[in-house]
Motif scaffolding. Structure first.
Motif, PDB file in Angstrom:
ATOM      1  N   THR A   1       0.862  -1.179   0.000  1.00 21.90           N
ATOM      2  CA  THR A   1       0.000   0.000   0.000  1.00 21.90           C
ATOM      3  C   THR A   1       0.898   1.228   0.000  1.00 21.90           C
ATOM      4  N   SER A   2       0.313   2.365  -0.252  1.00 24.17           N
ATOM      5  CA  SER A   2       1.066   3.615  -0.207  1.00 24.17           C
ATOM      6  C   SER A   2       0.099   4.761   0.052  1.00 24.17           C
ATOM      7  N   GLN A   3       0.634   5.941   0.138  1.00 27.51           N
ATOM      8  CA  GLN A   3      -0.153   7.110   0.517  1.00 27.51           C
ATOM      9  C   GLN A   3      -1.322   7.367  -0.436  1.00 27.51           C
ATOM     10  N   ASP A   4      -1.181   7.058  -1.724  1.00 29.42           N
ATOM     11  CA  ASP A   4      -2.276   7.341  -2.654  1.00 29.42           C
ATOM     12  C   ASP A   4      -3.549   6.557  -2.324  1.00 29.42           C
ATOM     13  N   LEU A   5      -3.413   5.366  -1.766  1.00 25.66           N
ATOM     14  CA  LEU A   5      -4.605   4.620  -1.368  1.00 25.66           C
ATOM     15  C   LEU A   5      -5.345   5.373  -0.268  1.00 25.66           C
ATOM     16  N   ALA A   6      -4.605   5.916   0.686  1.00 25.99           N
ATOM     17  CA  ALA A   6      -5.227   6.656   1.790  1.00 25.99           C
ATOM     18  C   ALA A   6      -5.831   7.982   1.324  1.00 25.99           C
TER      19      ALA A   6
ATOM     20  N   GLU B   1      -6.417   9.072  -2.053  1.00 30.92           N
ATOM     21  CA  GLU B   1      -7.257   9.076  -3.254  1.00 30.92           C
ATOM     22  C   GLU B   1      -8.219   7.893  -3.333  1.00 30.92           C
ATOM     23  N   GLY B   2      -8.021   6.904  -2.481  1.00 28.20           N
ATOM     24  CA  GLY B   2      -8.911   5.755  -2.467  1.00 28.20           C
ATOM     25  C   GLY B   2      -8.496   4.632  -3.395  1.00 28.20           C
ATOM     26  N   PHE B   3      -7.360   4.776  -4.057  1.00 26.89           N
ATOM     27  CA  PHE B   3      -6.863   3.725  -4.944  1.00 26.89           C
ATOM     28  C   PHE B   3      -5.359   3.854  -5.087  1.00 26.89           C
ATOM     29  N   LEU B   4      -4.743   2.765  -5.549  1.00 28.08           N
ATOM     30  CA  LEU B   4      -3.318   2.758  -5.872  1.00 28.08           C
ATOM     31  C   LEU B   4      -3.174   2.992  -7.368  1.00 28.08           C
ATOM     32  N   HIS B   5      -2.304   3.904  -7.724  1.00 28.96           N
ATOM     33  CA  HIS B   5      -2.013   4.146  -9.133  1.00 28.96           C
ATOM     34  C   HIS B   5      -1.196   2.981  -9.682  1.00 28.96           C
ATOM     35  N   SER B   6      -1.482   2.579 -10.907  1.00 30.21           N
ATOM     36  CA  SER B   6      -0.647   1.612 -11.599  1.00 30.21           C
ATOM     37  C   SER B   6      -0.677   1.930 -13.089  1.00 30.21           C
ATOM     38  N   SER B   7       0.230   1.299 -13.799  1.00 34.64           N
ATOM     39  CA  SER B   7       0.389   1.561 -15.229  1.00 34.64           C
ATOM     40  C   SER B   7       0.482   0.251 -15.988  1.00 34.64           C
ATOM     41  N   GLU B   8       0.176   0.327 -17.268  1.00 34.33           N
ATOM     42  CA  GLU B   8       0.520  -0.767 -18.152  1.00 34.33           C
ATOM     43  C   GLU B   8       1.955  -0.505 -18.616  1.00 34.33           C
ATOM     44  N   ARG B   9       2.584  -1.528 -19.180  1.00 35.65           N
ATOM     45  CA  ARG B   9       4.010  -1.427 -19.527  1.00 35.65           C
ATOM     46  C   ARG B   9       4.321  -0.189 -20.359  1.00 35.65           C
ATOM     47  N   HIS B  10       3.502   0.118 -21.351  1.00 34.82           N
ATOM     48  CA  HIS B  10       3.783   1.256 -22.231  1.00 34.82           C
ATOM     49  C   HIS B  10       3.645   2.615 -21.542  1.00 34.82           C
ATOM     50  N   GLN B  11       3.121   2.656 -20.330  1.00 33.10           N
ATOM     51  CA  GLN B  11       2.924   3.907 -19.604  1.00 33.10           C
ATOM     52  C   GLN B  11       3.985   4.163 -18.538  1.00 33.10           C
ATOM     53  N   VAL B  12       4.785   3.155 -18.215  1.00 36.84           N
ATOM     54  CA  VAL B  12       5.709   3.234 -17.075  1.00 36.84           C
ATOM     55  C   VAL B  12       6.738   4.357 -17.232  1.00 36.84           C
ATOM     56  N   LEU B  13       7.402   4.427 -18.366  1.00 36.85           N
ATOM     57  CA  LEU B  13       8.490   5.400 -18.501  1.00 36.85           C
ATOM     58  C   LEU B  13       7.993   6.838 -18.446  1.00 36.85           C
ATOM     59  N   GLU B  14       6.869   7.129 -19.042  1.00 37.96           N
ATOM     60  CA  GLU B  14       6.330   8.493 -18.972  1.00 37.96           C
ATOM     61  C   GLU B  14       5.913   8.826 -17.544  1.00 37.96           C
ATOM     62  N   THR B  15       5.341   7.857 -16.841  1.00 35.19           N
ATOM     63  CA  THR B  15       4.998   8.070 -15.430  1.00 35.19           C
ATOM     64  C   THR B  15       6.261   8.387 -14.634  1.00 35.19           C
ATOM     65  N   ALA B  16       7.323   7.636 -14.876  1.00 32.46           N
ATOM     66  CA  ALA B  16       8.589   7.873 -14.173  1.00 32.46           C
ATOM     67  C   ALA B  16       9.122   9.268 -14.472  1.00 32.46           C
ATOM     68  N   ARG B  17       9.102   9.662 -15.733  1.00 34.52           N
ATOM     69  CA  ARG B  17       9.605  10.998 -16.110  1.00 34.52           C
ATOM     70  C   ARG B  17       8.804  12.114 -15.460  1.00 34.52           C
ATOM     71  N   ARG B  18       7.498  11.961 -15.432  1.00 32.15           N
ATOM     72  CA  ARG B  18       6.625  13.017 -14.882  1.00 32.15           C
ATOM     73  C   ARG B  18       6.707  13.149 -13.367  1.00 32.15           C
ATOM     74  N   TYR B  19       6.736  12.016 -12.686  1.00 34.01           N
ATOM     75  CA  TYR B  19       6.545  12.047 -11.238  1.00 34.01           C
ATOM     76  C   TYR B  19       7.760  11.643 -10.412  1.00 34.01           C
ATOM     77  N   TYR B  20       8.774  11.093 -11.041  1.00 31.84           N
ATOM     78  CA  TYR B  20       9.944  10.612 -10.296  1.00 31.84           C
ATOM     79  C   TYR B  20      11.246  11.111 -10.910  1.00 31.84           C
ATOM     80  N   ALA B  21      11.223  12.245 -11.560  1.00 31.39           N
ATOM     81  CA  ALA B  21      12.381  12.769 -12.295  1.00 31.39           C
ATOM     82  C   ALA B  21      13.659  12.713 -11.458  1.00 31.39           C
ATOM     83  N   GLY B  22      14.681  12.073 -12.030  1.00 34.70           N
ATOM     84  CA  GLY B  22      15.991  12.019 -11.403  1.00 34.70           C
ATOM     85  C   GLY B  22      16.115  11.127 -10.185  1.00 34.70           C
TER      86      GLY B  22
END
Length: 117
Positions: free
Chosen positions: A23-28, A30-51
Motif C-alpha cells: 500500500t502507499s499514501q495514494d490509497l489513503a 485518493e482511495g486507490f493505488l495508481h498503476s500503469s501498463e508497460r507502455h505507460q511506465v516510462l512516462e509516469t517515471a519521467r513526470r513524477y519521479y524525475a531524477g
C-alpha cells in the motif's frame, strides 16, 4: 490480462514485507493505488519521479488481484489522455509477480528492465 506495474518507494515495499500487502499514501488520500501498463511506465517515471534513484518497479498480476477481491478499474486520466488501471485496495504480496530495482541513470533517464524490453 496484461500485467500492471507500479513504481514504488522502498519504504512502502519494506512495509509490505511486514504486512503482506503493498500500500502507499495514494490509497489513503485518493482511495486507490495508481498503476500503469508497460507502455505507460516510462512516462509516469519521467513526470513524477524525475531524477530519482533507489525506486522499485513492481509487476502485479491483475487476475490475482481480482481473485483476491481487489477491484481494478481503468479510468480516464485527463492530464495524460489515457486510461490508467486504478487498484482499489492493498495489493497482497501473492499478486506481485516480479520486482526490479528502478531509478534514473546518471543522465537522469529511466529505462525498463531488460526483461520488459
Amino acid at each position: 490480462m496484461k500485467p500492471l506495474y507500479r513504481i514504488a518507494e522502498p519504504a512502502d515495499w519494506a512495509q509490505a514485507q511486514h504486512t503482506g500487502f503493498f500500500t502507499s499514501q495514494d490509497l489513503a488520500t485518493e482511495g486507490f493505488l495508481h498503476s500503469s501498463e508497460r507502455h505507460q511506465v516510462l512516462e509516469t517515471a519521467r513526470r513524477y519521479y524525475a531524477g530519482r534513484r533507489g525506486l522499485l518497479l513492481l509487476e502485479w498480476d491483475e487476475a490475482a488481484l481480482e481473485a483476491a477481491g481487489i477491484k481494478v478499474k481503468r479510468e480516464w486520466v485527463e492530464s495524460r489522455q489515457q486510461h490508467f488501471a486504478h487498484v482499489f485496495g492493498p495489493v497482497p504480496l501473492a499478486a506481485v509477480q516480479r520486482v526490479w530495482p528502478f531509478g534514473a541513470d546518471a543522465a537522469g533517464e529511466f529505462h525498463l528492465p531488460p526483461e520488459l524490453g
